[in-house]
Design a protein around this motif. Structure first.
Motif, PDB file in Angstrom:
ATOM      1  N   LEU A 289      84.581  40.292  70.985  1.00 45.64           N
ATOM      2  CA  LEU A 289      84.318  40.239  72.419  1.00 45.64           C
ATOM      3  C   LEU A 289      85.602  40.058  73.219  1.00 45.64           C
ATOM      4  O   LEU A 289      86.590  39.490  72.734  1.00 45.64           O
ATOM      5  CB  LEU A 289      83.369  39.080  72.734  1.00 45.64           C
ATOM      6  N   GLU A 290      85.570  40.515  74.455  1.00 45.31           N
ATOM      7  CA  GLU A 290      86.685  40.305  75.371  1.00 45.31           C
ATOM      8  C   GLU A 290      86.796  38.813  75.682  1.00 45.31           C
ATOM      9  O   GLU A 290      85.801  38.090  75.715  1.00 45.31           O
ATOM     10  CB  GLU A 290      86.448  41.089  76.658  1.00 45.31           C
ATOM     11  N   THR A 291      88.014  38.350  75.901  1.00 44.91           N
ATOM     12  CA  THR A 291      88.247  36.948  76.244  1.00 44.91           C
ATOM     13  C   THR A 291      88.851  36.873  77.640  1.00 44.91           C
ATOM     14  O   THR A 291      89.896  37.480  77.908  1.00 44.91           O
ATOM     15  CB  THR A 291      89.206  36.290  75.234  1.00 44.91           C
ATOM     16  N   ILE A 292      88.195  36.142  78.539  1.00 44.41           N
ATOM     17  CA  ILE A 292      88.671  36.011  79.922  1.00 44.41           C
ATOM     18  C   ILE A 292      88.912  34.531  80.214  1.00 44.41           C
ATOM     19  O   ILE A 292      87.965  33.737  80.289  1.00 44.41           O
ATOM     20  CB  ILE A 292      87.645  36.585  80.926  1.00 44.41           C
ATOM     21  N   ASP A 293      90.163  34.156  80.368  1.00 47.06           N
ATOM     22  CA  ASP A 293      90.526  32.770  80.662  1.00 47.06           C
ATOM     23  C   ASP A 293      90.495  32.568  82.175  1.00 47.06           C
ATOM     24  O   ASP A 293      91.361  33.073  82.896  1.00 47.06           O
ATOM     25  CB  ASP A 293      91.932  32.483  80.111  1.00 47.06           C
ATOM     26  N   ILE A 294      89.509  31.833  82.662  1.00 46.07           N
ATOM     27  CA  ILE A 294      89.339  31.702  84.114  1.00 46.07           C
ATOM     28  C   ILE A 294      89.964  30.432  84.686  1.00 46.07           C
ATOM     29  O   ILE A 294      89.877  30.192  85.892  1.00 46.07           O
ATOM     30  CB  ILE A 294      87.849  31.729  84.492  1.00 46.07           C
ATOM     31  N   PHE A 295      90.603  29.605  83.833  1.00 48.63           N
ATOM     32  CA  PHE A 295      91.158  28.346  84.322  1.00 48.63           C
ATOM     33  C   PHE A 295      92.680  28.336  84.293  1.00 48.63           C
ATOM     34  O   PHE A 295      93.306  28.788  83.330  1.00 48.63           O
ATOM     35  CB  PHE A 295      90.650  27.169  83.485  1.00 48.63           C
ATOM     36  N   ASN A 296      93.261  27.800  85.362  1.00 47.63           N
ATOM     37  CA  ASN A 296      94.681  27.472  85.355  1.00 47.63           C
ATOM     38  C   ASN A 296      94.859  26.182  84.552  1.00 47.63           C
ATOM     39  O   ASN A 296      93.883  25.457  84.298  1.00 47.63           O
ATOM     40  CB  ASN A 296      95.182  27.258  86.787  1.00 47.63           C
ATOM     41  N   PRO A 297      96.094  25.849  84.156  1.00 50.32           N
ATOM     42  CA  PRO A 297      96.303  24.627  83.373  1.00 50.32           C
ATOM     43  C   PRO A 297      95.796  23.355  84.036  1.00 50.32           C
ATOM     44  O   PRO A 297      95.421  22.405  83.353  1.00 50.32           O
ATOM     45  CB  PRO A 297      97.834  24.591  83.196  1.00 50.32           C
ATOM     46  N   ASP A 298      95.780  23.311  85.381  1.00 50.63           N
ATOM     47  CA  ASP A 298      95.347  22.099  86.077  1.00 50.63           C
ATOM     48  C   ASP A 298      93.846  22.053  86.331  1.00 50.63           C
ATOM     49  O   ASP A 298      93.347  21.177  87.054  1.00 50.63           O
ATOM     50  CB  ASP A 298      96.105  21.937  87.397  1.00 50.63           C
ATOM     51  N   GLY A 299      93.088  22.996  85.745  1.00 50.36           N
ATOM     52  CA  GLY A 299      91.647  22.963  85.886  1.00 50.36           C
ATOM     53  C   GLY A 299      91.115  23.679  87.116  1.00 50.36           C
ATOM     54  O   GLY A 299      89.912  23.614  87.397  1.00 50.36           O
ATOM     55  N   THR A 300      91.977  24.366  87.845  1.00 47.76           N
ATOM     56  CA  THR A 300      91.524  25.183  88.969  1.00 47.76           C
ATOM     57  C   THR A 300      91.232  26.597  88.461  1.00 47.76           C
ATOM     58  O   THR A 300      91.680  26.983  87.379  1.00 47.76           O
ATOM     59  CB  THR A 300      92.569  25.233  90.091  1.00 47.76           C
TER      60      THR A 300
END
Length: 422
Positions: A289-300
């Motif tokens: 499956l495709e992987t989409i990282d929706i978070f910045n390191p600070d949780g935004t």
């Protein structure tokens, strides 16, 4: 001489401990006697002793004193742990009270503050151990960031790297959005939380109906890349081979089948977010499956999230529920109790996150440790914990050994003209 009717610890203990130290009764040098050595599990330099320390150190002291009375060359080595995350969190908090942010400083400037903190607070636990009467060889006091220990860390890292035991790669880790660092599993504390279970409606492509998913984390739907059903579940059989649309994002995703899905939980439909859930990541690997990282390191929310970009994750949870409801895509909400992982040191909910980190392969290292217990070379008391230990060792995962911190040992890896050298 009259004996006091009551024991006065202030009069007795300080007097005799000073006598023991002046006469170096706990000092140890190698000789012909049978050695008996204990290295104290080093307590964090930032803390103070708690009852667990008191019990543990009392047991160690009893064993060391008994060995000494048996004529053995007893040596109890004391020391403290630099406690990278805990110390850095304390220093960051202290600087914040002075109006200084960590990002305002260079690494060298920050380390000056960290060393000042360590020198100020580091001796507290050692003095408490002395108050406890611990018979340590204080001449051997160690600190995990002193020169000898630092040299050993580098030597071991390089040795393990050369043996192929250490590697660098993108893996799912426990991410602390406050400390901005990866954590090991042991640095995550699970707490029971009273939360909510949100039932979200995913439109079935080419049909008028919806597939409903139950989730505690609606703010992660922007990273969904599949829906999963159990092939043995009759109530979701109508979804086989179909596609659904992620709410608000309007992205089509496939419906996959795997027996991992709990038929009894929720509706039997599972949203799969490979970048932000350990089990979803495994499903993503299994089905490509495709992987989409929706978070910045600070949780935004990052640009990859498409909506709510820059908003904090829990603020997004509140807003997205309102928006889903307004769009007619929120089926219902129920009270729900679950366990949430918190960072041991910063006490914020951790975020499962794909990240480039350094890992230590544990399988070969765990094997001899397991064999020694299973053949009773090492025995557990009570014996029932032998099976608990076996379960740990047989299910051990590669250890994430890197941290995104300034205080601590630096990984001796460098990039020279795009070529890595150790």
């Amino acid at each position: 001489m009259d004996l006091a009717s009551k024991y006065d610890p202030t009069e007795v203990e300080d007097k005799w401990y000073q006598y023991w130290q002046q006469h170096r009764l706990f000092a140890s040098k190698p000789d012909g006697r049978e050695p008996f050595t204990v290295v104290i599990p080093p307590p964090n330099v930032t803390g103070v002793l708690h009852m667990g320390h008191m019990l543990n150190n009392t047991i160690q002291d009893i064993l060391v004193r008994r060995a000494r009375m048996q004529g053995k060359n007893a040596c109890w080595v004391p020391g403290t742990d630099h406690a990278s995350i805990a110390t850095e969190a304390k220093v960051v908090a202290k600087l914040a009270t002075e109006g200084v942010r960590k990002t305002d400083l260079t690494r060298e400037q920050f380390l000056q503050h960290a060393w000042e903190w360590t020198h100020k607070h580091g001796g507290i636990i050692l003095e408490q151990l002395k108050k406890l009467g611990a018979s340590c060889d204080w001449d051997r006091t160690c600190f995990t960031m002193d020169d000898k220990r630092s040299e050993s860390v580098i030597k071991v890292f390089v040795d393990l790297y050369n043996k192929g035991k250490i590697y660098r790669g993108v893996r799912m880790v426990n991410w602390d959005p406050k400390a901005l660092t990866a954590l090991s599993d042991e640095e995550v504390i699970y707490k029971e939380q009273q939360g909510l279970l949100f039932y979200l409606k995913y439109k079935i492509v080419g049909e008028d109906g919806f597939a409903v998913v139950a989730t505690t984390r609606p703010e992660t739907i922007m990273g969904d890349t599949a829906m999963c059903i159990n092939p043995l579940d009759t109530k979701t059989a109508h979804l086989r081979g179909k596609r659904v649309i992620v709410p608000l994002i309007n992205r089509e995703i496939p419906v996959i089948e795997d027996e991992y899905v709990d038929i009894e939980f929720g509706t039997g439909c599972l949203k799969v977010t490979p970048a932000h859930d350990v089990n979803d990541y495994m499903l993503g690997e299994k089905y490509g499956l495709e992987t989409i990282d929706i978070f910045n390191p600070d949780g935004t929310i990052s640009e990859a999230g498409q909506i709510y970009v820059g908003m904090e994750r829990f603020a997004v949870r509140k807003q997205i529920v309102k928006d889903l409801d307004a769009a007619g895509l929120l089926d219902k909400v129920e009270d729900y109790t679950n366990k949430v992982g918190f960072s041991e040191r910063t006490d914020v909910p951790i975020e499962p996150k794909l990240s480039m980190q350094w890992f230590l392969k544990m399988e070969d290292l765990a094997r001899p440790a397991l064999e020694a217990v299973m053949d009773d070379t090492i025995k557990f008391y009570p014996a029932k914990f032998k099976n608990t230990y076996r379960h740990w060792m047989e299910n051990v995962k590669d250890w994430c050994i890197s941290r995104q911190l300034w205080w601590g040992h630096r990984i001796p890896a460098y990039f020279v003209e795009e070529e890595k050298t150790i």
